[in-house]
Scaffold this motif. Structure first.
Motif, short mmCIF file in Angstrom:
data_model
loop_
_atom_site.label_atom_id
_atom_site.label_comp_id
_atom_site.label_asym_id
_atom_site.label_seq_id
_atom_site.Cartn_x
_atom_site.Cartn_y
_atom_site.Cartn_z
N LYS A 50 43.30 42.47 -9.86
CA LYS A 50 43.71 42.06 -8.34
C LYS A 50 42.62 41.62 -7.91
O LYS A 50 42.55 40.67 -7.19
N ALA A 51 41.23 42.58 -8.46
CA ALA A 51 39.88 41.64 -7.56
C ALA A 51 39.54 40.04 -8.46
O ALA A 51 39.27 39.30 -7.97
N VAL A 52 39.79 40.02 -9.76
CA VAL A 52 39.98 38.15 -10.11
C VAL A 52 40.97 37.33 -9.98
O VAL A 52 39.97 36.41 -9.64
N MET A 53 42.31 37.76 -9.42
CA MET A 53 43.38 37.53 -8.33
C MET A 53 42.60 36.65 -6.63
O MET A 53 42.20 35.91 -6.05
N ARG A 54 41.91 38.11 -6.19
CA ARG A 54 40.96 37.55 -4.54
C ARG A 54 39.93 36.95 -4.93
O ARG A 54 39.71 36.50 -3.89
#
Length: 194
Positions: A105-109
């Motif tokens: 999720k951090a990679v996507m954000r």
């Protein structure tokens, strides 16, 4: 970085983490409410010869491989040890998947090369590297104690039960997280000097 595979993996790992968490709670509740026998397998008598011949072949040597012990009306300690042989791996799997989902999720954000992703990857790596032997020790010692409580001549003691090879990807994630963090700092330094 909103790639389809990243979104799918983030969602799948979140769902699997919740499912393993529910399995953890469900297994604990059902074992505590169960009043049946507690069973455990041991390989202590792995090379013991069998009393009755199983094979008809000439020159075939037979030995037992696994012995199953069951206790009717188990004590609270035996019931707890039975839980201790199953629950650590469910909890470990749920937490590891939850942390991996947070990395995705951090990679996507924010994108893949940020301090947040590097820090979360490092936390995931340490959790896997330290959680694997801890879960293996709790599960192994619980099984060892349960076998020892049913067959006192075996005894019990510290034992490891589970895939300890998971320590390697955990340490790899720690190293990659540190490399990524250093790379982000170097990029920020270069951007500041240009």
């Amino acid at each position: 970085m909103h790639t389809r595979i990243t979104r799918i993996l983030a969602s799948a790992t979140s769902v699997l983490a919740v499912l393993l968490g529910l399995a953890f709670v469900g297994t604990g509740v059902t074992h505590l409410l169960d009043d049946g026998a507690v069973c455990v397998q041991t390989g202590f008598w792995a090379n013991a010869s069998l009393a009755d011949k199983v094979s008809a072949g000439e020159g075939v040597q037979e030995s037992s491989s696994v012995t199953r012990l069951c206790q009717d009306g188990p004590s609270a300690g035996q019931r707890a040890a039975d839980l201790g042989s199953e629950l650590p791996w469910l909890l470990f799997g749920s937490l590891a998947l939850l942390l991996f989902s947070r990395v995705l999720k951090a990679v996507m954000r924010d994108g893949p090369f940020t301090h947040g992703v590097a820090n979360r990857l490092t936390v995931l790596g340490w959790s896997v590297a330290l959680g694997t032997p801890l879960a293996a020790l709790v599960a192994g010692w619980s099984t060892s104690w349960l076998v020892g409580s049913m067959s006192p001549n075996i005894g019990s003691g510290p034992a490891l039960d589970g895939p300890l090879v998971l320590v390697i990807p955990g340490l790899a994630a720690v190293i990659i997280g540190k490399f990524m963090g250093d790379g982000v700092r170097m990029r920020e330094d270069l951007e500041g000097t240009i």
